[in-house]
Write a protein that holds these residues in place. Structure first.
Motif, PDB file in Angstrom:
ATOM      1  N   HIS A 366       0.850  -1.191   0.000  1.00 50.67           N
ATOM      2  CA  HIS A 366       0.000   0.000   0.000  1.00 50.67           C
ATOM      3  C   HIS A 366       0.889   1.245   0.000  1.00 50.67           C
ATOM      4  O   HIS A 366       1.814   1.347   0.805  1.00 50.67           O
ATOM      5  N   VAL A 367       0.634   2.165  -0.922  1.00 46.61           N
ATOM      6  CA  VAL A 367       1.341   3.446  -0.929  1.00 46.61           C
ATOM      7  C   VAL A 367       0.337   4.577  -0.793  1.00 46.61           C
ATOM      8  O   VAL A 367      -0.808   4.481  -1.251  1.00 46.61           O
ATOM      9  N   VAL A 368       0.785   5.639  -0.119  1.00 47.79           N
ATOM     10  CA  VAL A 368      -0.051   6.815   0.107  1.00 47.79           C
ATOM     11  C   VAL A 368       0.776   8.049  -0.234  1.00 47.79           C
ATOM     12  O   VAL A 368       1.944   8.153   0.153  1.00 47.79           O
ATOM     13  N   PHE A 369       0.179   8.970  -0.976  1.00 46.15           N
ATOM     14  CA  PHE A 369       0.824  10.251  -1.258  1.00 46.15           C
ATOM     15  C   PHE A 369      -0.208  11.362  -1.134  1.00 46.15           C
ATOM     16  O   PHE A 369      -1.255  11.326  -1.769  1.00 46.15           O
ATOM     17  N   ASP A 370       0.084  12.319  -0.280  1.00 49.49           N
ATOM     18  CA  ASP A 370      -0.730  13.530  -0.154  1.00 49.49           C
ATOM     19  C   ASP A 370       0.232  14.705  -0.257  1.00 49.49           C
ATOM     20  O   ASP A 370       0.946  15.023   0.693  1.00 49.49           O
ATOM     21  N   GLY A 371       0.277  15.317  -1.425  1.00 53.57           N
ATOM     22  CA  GLY A 371       1.223  16.400  -1.667  1.00 53.57           C
ATOM     23  C   GLY A 371       0.500  17.718  -1.852  1.00 53.57           C
ATOM     24  O   GLY A 371      -0.253  17.894  -2.806  1.00 53.57           O
ATOM     25  N   ASN A 372       0.721  18.645  -0.934  1.00 54.64           N
ATOM     26  CA  ASN A 372       0.055  19.939  -0.962  1.00 54.64           C
ATOM     27  C   ASN A 372       1.060  21.050  -1.245  1.00 54.64           C
ATOM     28  O   ASN A 372       2.086  21.151  -0.578  1.00 54.64           O
ATOM     29  N   ILE A 373       0.762  21.848  -2.260  1.00 56.94           N
ATOM     30  CA  ILE A 373       1.550  23.053  -2.547  1.00 56.94           C
ATOM     31  C   ILE A 373       0.625  24.244  -2.391  1.00 56.94           C
ATOM     32  O   ILE A 373      -0.400  24.341  -3.077  1.00 56.94           O
ATOM     33  N   LYS A 374       0.963  25.131  -1.485  1.00 53.08           N
ATOM     34  CA  LYS A 374       0.126  26.295  -1.202  1.00 53.08           C
ATOM     35  C   LYS A 374       0.845  27.562  -1.662  1.00 53.08           C
ATOM     36  O   LYS A 374       1.926  27.890  -1.176  1.00 53.08           O
ATOM     37  N   VAL A 375       0.228  28.256  -2.628  1.00 54.64           N
ATOM     38  CA  VAL A 375       0.801  29.487  -3.183  1.00 54.64           C
ATOM     39  C   VAL A 375      -0.030  30.659  -2.650  1.00 54.64           C
ATOM     40  O   VAL A 375      -1.154  30.894  -3.095  1.00 54.64           O
ATOM     41  N   ASN A 376       0.507  31.364  -1.684  1.00 52.66           N
ATOM     42  CA  ASN A 376      -0.250  32.422  -1.016  1.00 52.66           C
ATOM     43  C   ASN A 376      -0.273  33.721  -1.821  1.00 52.66           C
ATOM     44  O   ASN A 376       0.360  33.845  -2.865  1.00 52.66           O
ATOM     45  N   ARG A 377      -1.000  34.694  -1.314  1.00 50.55           N
ATOM     46  CA  ARG A 377      -1.343  35.895  -2.078  1.00 50.55           C
ATOM     47  C   ARG A 377      -0.131  36.645  -2.614  1.00 50.55           C
ATOM     48  O   ARG A 377      -0.142  37.160  -3.741  1.00 50.55           O
ATOM     49  N   PHE A 378       0.931  36.738  -1.821  1.00 55.14           N
ATOM     50  CA  PHE A 378       2.080  37.552  -2.230  1.00 55.14           C
ATOM     51  C   PHE A 378       3.135  36.744  -2.994  1.00 55.14           C
ATOM     52  O   PHE A 378       4.183  37.288  -3.349  1.00 55.14           O
TER      53      PHE A 378
END
Length: 477
Positions: A366-378
């Motif tokens: 079993h493999v799990v990937f949760d990749g979050n990239i957050k590009v904020n306002r500035f």
């Protein structure tokens, strides 16, 4: 001058002499008003850890004490994760909760088999820095590498306190268990303008205290490392996690944290290799803070552990900052390989690339990937890309992947993608049409799938050794 608590390795190793820790008031007794909010299972682990760690009046240990004080408060309100928690929805931690968790014993007699041929190495055994197994002849002038207990007073200590002064408040239960239960703190400091890249610094995490598989016991160690790279400085790290002298099937739990601070214009090349026992639990946090115009590159190879979870959190704290993340995971029978990553971009002209590849070679893998990239306002004019690819080589093999972008800025170039498949029939036919049998063709295609990541390991000796280990693993499976 360079500061290093690590002596040159000798074939004759003396036993360590560690004083037993004093008995203290339990975490529950110290915070009676919060006990009603606590998870009894978590509280039991915390009390055992509190009995196992020593206290020190040394001012150089205030780095570690600050972590313990902060983590003890957080632990009282944190519960053991369950599938109802979004971050652990697909990660089964019942293996840990069904075990009798006990703090790993401090190392007493160090076996010569723990030695390494690496030129520059810091060895941690069950969370303790072991000077007899550490040596750093290439340490630059003004740098430090060793235990926090050996940091000399003065400017160096003040610089490290300033760099580590900002506590991270988004850590989960396992982050705080480490902060509360770490018996030692390994520190690496590279001053402004210095370079240590021709021969990398090898951080070797060894798990020695282990229980027989099926016994129900699970020794827990909490290694912790702080790396500070100064302005315009450069550092290459090879981080290795493994079980030693415990047998491939023995059980233990390594719960580690590595914090990396890259100051303005600094560069860090980070290779991370996880090859724990197949019955071990490996939970790791990597926290990276990058100042403006800095560069951080991570190449991750993970093949070991019954449960392996990597929480990777990278913060870009200035403009013109570069982050490159590569990961290759292999899940065999009854293995979970999990990567949860978060990259936060807050400033203009940030650049990031993330490539994640997995192979599941068994029906119970079993493999799990949760990749979050957050590009904020500035974070205007950001260029961010993310791709995850998974090979499922057996019926009922499982992959749960969630690449995701959160974009608030309006002048960006961002992309992400995901693909899950078996080997393509056309590729196999190409080999067979040239007289190559099916097994050889599959082995070649499976290894080539991961070779793109393996090729990014920057040092040939490490790259060759790791590639051979992965090839043997994939061929055997």
């Amino acid at each position: 001058m360079a500061y290093c608590c690590c002596s040159n390795f000798s074939s004759t190793l003396a036993p360590l002499r560690l004083r037993p820790p004093p008995r203290r008031k339990s975490i529950a007794a110290a915070n009676p008003a919060s006990v009603s909010l606590s998870d009894p299972f978590v509280l039991d682990i915390a009390d055992k850890l509190e009995d196992s760690v020593s206290t020190s009046s040394s001012s150089s240990f205030s780095l570690l004490q600050k972590l313990r004080d902060s983590s003890s408060q957080s632990l009282l309100s944190q519960r053991w994760p369950s599938p109802k928690d979004e971050l652990y929805r697909f990660t089964d931690t019942s293996f840990l909760k069904s075990s009798q968790i006990l703090p790993a014993s401090p190392p007493s007699i160090i076996s010569p088999s723990l030695s390494s041929s690496a030129s520059n190495i810091i060895t941690l055994v069950d969370g303790h820095v072991v000077p007899a197994l550490s040596k750093i002849p290439s340490l630059p002038a003004g740098a430090f590498a060793g235990s926090a207990a050996d940091i000399p007073p003065g400017a160096l200590y003040e610089n490290l306190m300033a760099a580590a002064g900002e506590l991270f408040h988004n850590g989960d239960l396992f982050w705080n268990l480490n902060g509360f239960g770490a018996p030692d703190l390994a520190v690496v400091y590279i001053p402004d303008g210095e370079r240590m890249i021709d021969e990398p610094l090898h951080l070797r995490f060894c798990a020695v205290d282990a229980a027989e598989a099926g016994s129900g016991r699970l020794p827990l160690s909490n290694p912790r490392v702080l790396v500070v790279v100064g302005k315009q400085a450069e550092l290459a790290i090879v981080e290795e996690h493994l079980g030693v002298e415990s047998g491939e099937g023995n059980s233990y739990w390594s719960n580690s944290v590595v914090e990396i601070v890259v100051e303005e214009g600094g560069k860090v090349s980070h290779s991370y290799v996880q090859k724990q026992s197949v019955n071990a639990a490996h939970i790791k946090w990597t926290l990276v803070r990058q100042e403006k115009r800095s560069s951080y590159e991570l190449v991750e190879i993970s093949t070991g552990g019954k449960l392996s979870r990597h929480n990777l959190h990278v913060q870009q704290l200035g403009p013109d900052t570069t982050t490159e993340l590569s990961a290759f995971h292999v899940a065999q029978g009854d293995q979970i390989q999990d990567l949860h990553s978060k990259l936060v971009l807050d400033h203009p002209r940030g650049y990031s690339r993330q490539l994640h590849k997995c192979i599941v070679s068994h029906s119970t893998g079993h493999v799990v990937f949760d990749g979050n990239i957050k590009v904020n306002r500035f974070a205007q004019q950001t260029d961010a890309g993310q791709l995850t690819r998974t090979l499922l080589l057996a019926p009922r093999a499982t992959a749960n992947v969630k690449p995701n972008l959160q974009i608030i800025a309006d002048d960006v170039k961002c992309s992400h993608g995901a693909a899950i498949s078996d080997l393509e029939e056309e590729q196999l036919f190409y080999f067979q049409a040239r007289g190559i049998d099916m097994k050889t063709a599959r082995d070649a295609l499976v290894f080539s799938f991961g070779s793109e990541i393996l090729a990014r390991i920057p040092f040939e000796s490490y790259r060759k050794s790791i590639s051979n280990q992965v090839k043997e693993l994939l061929t055997r499976s």
